[in-house]
Each structure stands twice: as C-alpha cells, then as structure tokens.
Design an enzyme around this catalytic site. Sequence first.
Site, PDB file in Angstrom:
ATOM      1  N   HIS A   1      38.323  36.767  41.411  1.00 34.49           N
ATOM      2  CA  HIS A   1      39.234  35.612  41.355  1.00 34.49           C
ATOM      3  C   HIS A   1      38.823  34.474  42.292  1.00 34.49           C
ATOM      4  O   HIS A   1      39.665  33.661  42.694  1.00 34.49           O
ATOM      5  CB  HIS A   1      40.669  36.042  41.661  1.00 34.49           C
ATOM      6  CG  HIS A   1      41.142  37.218  40.863  1.00 34.49           C
ATOM      7  ND1 HIS A   1      41.237  37.180  39.492  1.00 34.49           N
ATOM      8  CD2 HIS A   1      41.532  38.471  41.237  1.00 34.49           C
ATOM      9  CE1 HIS A   1      41.670  38.346  39.054  1.00 34.49           C
ATOM     10  NE2 HIS A   1      41.853  39.148  40.080  1.00 34.49           N
TER      11      HIS A   1
ATOM     12  N   HIS B   1      46.924  39.240  44.454  1.00 33.83           N
ATOM     13  CA  HIS B   1      45.948  39.025  43.375  1.00 33.83           C
ATOM     14  C   HIS B   1      44.583  39.651  43.658  1.00 33.83           C
ATOM     15  O   HIS B   1      44.051  40.380  42.815  1.00 33.83           O
ATOM     16  CB  HIS B   1      45.802  37.533  43.095  1.00 33.83           C
ATOM     17  CG  HIS B   1      45.252  37.199  41.751  1.00 33.83           C
ATOM     18  ND1 HIS B   1      45.625  37.837  40.595  1.00 33.83           N
ATOM     19  CD2 HIS B   1      44.340  36.258  41.357  1.00 33.83           C
ATOM     20  CE1 HIS B   1      44.993  37.314  39.561  1.00 33.83           C
ATOM     21  NE2 HIS B   1      44.210  36.363  40.006  1.00 33.83           N
ATOM     22  N   VAL B   2      43.994  39.344  44.803  1.00 32.87           N
ATOM     23  CA  VAL B   2      42.720  39.950  45.188  1.00 32.87           C
ATOM     24  C   VAL B   2      43.031  41.269  45.887  1.00 32.87           C
ATOM     25  O   VAL B   2      43.772  41.302  46.868  1.00 32.87           O
ATOM     26  CB  VAL B   2      41.921  39.022  46.118  1.00 32.87           C
ATOM     27  CG1 VAL B   2      40.634  39.710  46.573  1.00 32.87           C
ATOM     28  CG2 VAL B   2      41.600  37.717  45.396  1.00 32.87           C
ATOM     29  N   HIS B   3      42.441  42.351  45.398  1.00 28.53           N
ATOM     30  CA  HIS B   3      42.825  43.687  45.868  1.00 28.53           C
ATOM     31  C   HIS B   3      42.077  44.058  47.141  1.00 28.53           C
ATOM     32  O   HIS B   3      41.259  44.991  47.184  1.00 28.53           O
ATOM     33  CB  HIS B   3      42.583  44.719  44.770  1.00 28.53           C
ATOM     34  CG  HIS B   3      43.337  44.418  43.520  1.00 28.53           C
ATOM     35  ND1 HIS B   3      42.987  44.927  42.294  1.00 28.53           N
ATOM     36  CD2 HIS B   3      44.424  43.642  43.300  1.00 28.53           C
ATOM     37  CE1 HIS B   3      43.837  44.481  41.377  1.00 28.53           C
ATOM     38  NE2 HIS B   3      44.710  43.693  41.968  1.00 28.53           N
TER      39      HIS B   3
END
Length: 542
Positions: A374, A401-403
């Site tokens: 992302h 959103h970003v893991h």
Amino acid sequence: MALLKGRALVGLAVFLLLNLVQVYGRIPTTVEGPFKPVTVDLDKSFRGNAIDLPDTDHRVQRNVVGFEPEQISVSLSSDYDSAWVSWITGEFQIGDNIKPLNPKTLKSFVYYGKSNLFLNHKVKGDSLIYNQLYPFEGLQNYTSGIIHHVQLTGLEPNTEYYYRCGDPSIPAMSDIYQFRTMPASGPKNYPNRIAVVGDLGLTYNTTSTVSHLISNQPDLVLLVGDVSYANLYLTNGTGADCYSCSFPDTPIHETYQPRWDYWGRFMQPLVSKVPLMVVEGNHEIEEQVGNRTFAAYSSRFAFPSKESGSLSTFYFSFNAGGIHFIMLGAYVAYNKSADQYKWLKRDLAKVDRKVTPWLVATWHPPWYSTYVAHYREVECMRVEMEEILYKYGVDIVFNGHVHAYERSNKVYNYTLDPCGPVYIAVGDGGNREKMAIKHADEPGNCPDPSTTPDSYMGGFCAYNFTSGPAAGKFCWDRQPDYSAYRESSFGHGILEVKNETHALWTWHRNQDMYNEAGDQIYIVRQPERCPVEPKVSSSVEF
C-alpha cells in the site's frame, strides 16, 4: 558559602537523577527528535498463528436462545453525557431462500443506572436488519439478525453505569453489564488508557492481541478499520489468505457474512464493558447487488454522526475528556468540494483547544508508511487534507491497513517539522493476511508509480518526489528521515494522555510479556511554539 552549598545541592540532585535514569531507564520525548530512523529486523522464528478461528470454536458460537441479546457492545456519543448500546437478536440466515426478520416485531430497550440493583432509567431505541445479496446463481444470500441501537443520555462523567438490554415483553433480556463514561471535556481530564488497534480480524493471533489489550485495562478502544475480514471468504464459507489469488474468477467479490457474527460474539466480553469506536477500512467495502457497499459496517455499529454534525457513518468526531477525536473516511469522497471535507472544516473550526487541548485524527490507510504494501496508495487524500490538519494542529494520527507497526517523527509534506503530527500505523492486529515485511526503500523493492493509485476512489497523485534527499525518485534509497521506528510484528498500542502537553504512547508486541513495551515515547505538544488556527464561532458557514 551559601552559594557553594546551593550549587552542591543542585549537583547532588542532578547526580541522583542521572543515576535513576541509568537504573530505571528513560522514556524519550518527541521534543528530543527528530530521531534517527530505526528498523527492527523481522524475528523469523515468530510469524504468528494467523489462522482464522473455525466456526466450531466455543468463543464464536451462539450461546443464547430465542431472541435473547447477543453481540452486545457499547460505543460513545459525541461527548461524555451520552453513549450507545448495541446488540443483535434472532439468528442470521444464509442460503438461497432467506426470509428477513421483521425488526418491528421486537422492542429495543435498555435499563440502566449507577447501581446493578437499581436500574432506574429506561430508554427505547431503534432496530434494523441488513442483507448481503448477490444476483448470481450459486451464491448464497445473507440476512442478519435484528440489530438494535439505543442511545443513553443524561450520563454523568467518569461514572460506572450498569445496564441490561432487550425486549422485556417477550421476555428476552440480557444479563447486567457495566461500562464507565468518559471524563468531562477539560484540559485536566483524560481517560487513563486508550487502546489502539487495526486490521484485527478473527485469527488465533487476534485472540492474543485482544488478550494483551485486555490486560492493559483500557477505558476506550479505537479500531482503525478492517474488522472481521468476512470478505476473505466465499458465500459457501471457503476462505483464503489472499482472495484474488485463490478466487480469481468469481463474478463479484463475495463475502461470508457469518464471520461478522462470529467476530461480534468473540468481542462481546470486551466491548460490552469498554466502549469501542470504529472507522471503516477497505475490507468493509463488501460490494453487493445494486453496487451497495459497507452494509455490515454501517448497520452493526452505532456512530455519533448526527451528534457531531455529520451525515455519514464514514466520518464523525467525539470527545474523550480533553481529547477531540476526528474519524475520517478514506473510502468516501475527500476532495475539498466534497461533503466530508466541508464537515471536517466545520468540525475543526469548533474545536476549543483550551477545553480539548489534544487533537487526534484517525483513518484507515496511512499517508506515511515505508512498507511496499500500500505504498503511497492514498496520496490523493494526503494532498487534499494534510494542509488543513496541519493548520489546525493535529497532534497524532492513527492508521491501519499496512500489517506492521511504524511510528513517524513529526512530519508535514514529507518534511521533518516540529509542528507536524506524529503518524502511527498499527495495522498489526492479527488478521489472516499475515504481516507486511518488505520496505519500499530496500534495493529492488520500490514499486512502479503506476501500480499505486487509489483503486477505490480512482485518484492518482503519487508522483516522484521533487525535493529533499529523494528528489526525482519515487522511493528513498534508505529508511526515510520521517520514519522513526518500524517493525513487522503483531500487536496493539496504548495511549495515555497525562496532561495538556504530554501523552505516553506504548506499542506492545504479542510475543512479549504483557508488561513489556516494543516501542515507547512521550508525544509532546508545544502550543507556544506551534500556534494553531483559533477557534471560531460555531455559526460560521463554509
């Protein structure tokens, strides 16, 4: 002689202080920044058990009968004197021949009071159902149980309330639960601990995250998008870590809505007594017939939209003591001519920093992330909204959103700025898509700019940098200066606002002991150094 004695005492005090720092350690503050970027290497021995709980797990099974309430939760209104209680009655249906329940057949009541022996207040609310429908042969449709939302009003600040919910005429009432209201808005009043988590899902790692979170005894939980991950499943209940990889030929992106019910049951022990505030993520889109989206998200949770002057479940605001929270939507129009931006401008203009000194913003996809996953995906949102958030002095931004975990130095427009917000990405709650590992600044990892548009909103603004160390490039060739700390690990964070100027942020990794900190810093406001846009009359129109 007196002067020498005074100097000796000062010297002794400094010596003792330095020894205390050496013995007990010292938590840094953002005033000492910007800090040199730090990357913690991936612990390859710990990948986490990012496997979804099965529907046979006792924690997700239905344990009520008839129309007794389940999936009970509490959420906040716009201020301390009001809160929402939500629950579901009746069983969902999934298949070819579903018959929606009629919400009018049940009443929505909450009895509440300051003693579990004397629930002397009674209030009635509203109910609804939602459907997830597909116009394709072989796909199973879904209709929910009856979802109830009841608003409690006239509450006192920082007070324990007991409640039970349901329909007393059946009778079908819940057990008695309790929650604590937020402190009154004011520069000296703050919740003790606010838990922040993103991209939670319902895996075995989720259970570890929630267990750690509960051990920190939060007064409020912020979930910054991506809740149940029901959209990693086909309507027949078959799931995968990567939907598009495993099911590339499906006629529409299916979801398996019972995962929402499983999630609500699993979370009830926490969110029935600790208020939960949620903002939408991309996994809540869940397109269905007629291009309808976000049906589960908008139906299952109560939002202080109307109370905060919003007409949408995608963006709203609320106070928690001396903190004003702004929840923004990245999956609804955010350009300067859109309703969301106009609402944001009105909301910011009404914030009185003498009453709520802290200003915290939240939305799902991060603007400042250095992971390949992302990377610069919502640059158009940043271009539209960053200036107004900076002008009004937003102190902290939380994203998911970003893991993985990442904390920035104070930054504005990709430039280190002592008056910019600290951006914190906590998309590491534990979902089955597993962790993000690769960084865009590492050799061979920089994405092609053409692959990074905002796929949902349709914008493209992510061009090469025009100034600074990365001028002429799409990625830095080292960890960017604005990235202070990053690590790929599952976990959650705790925000403890101490006073008008200092807030302690602590990030906890799942693999650590409950009381250990993976990252910790005091975020410091400097209102004298960083004046903000003044409060204006609420009658001002934009």
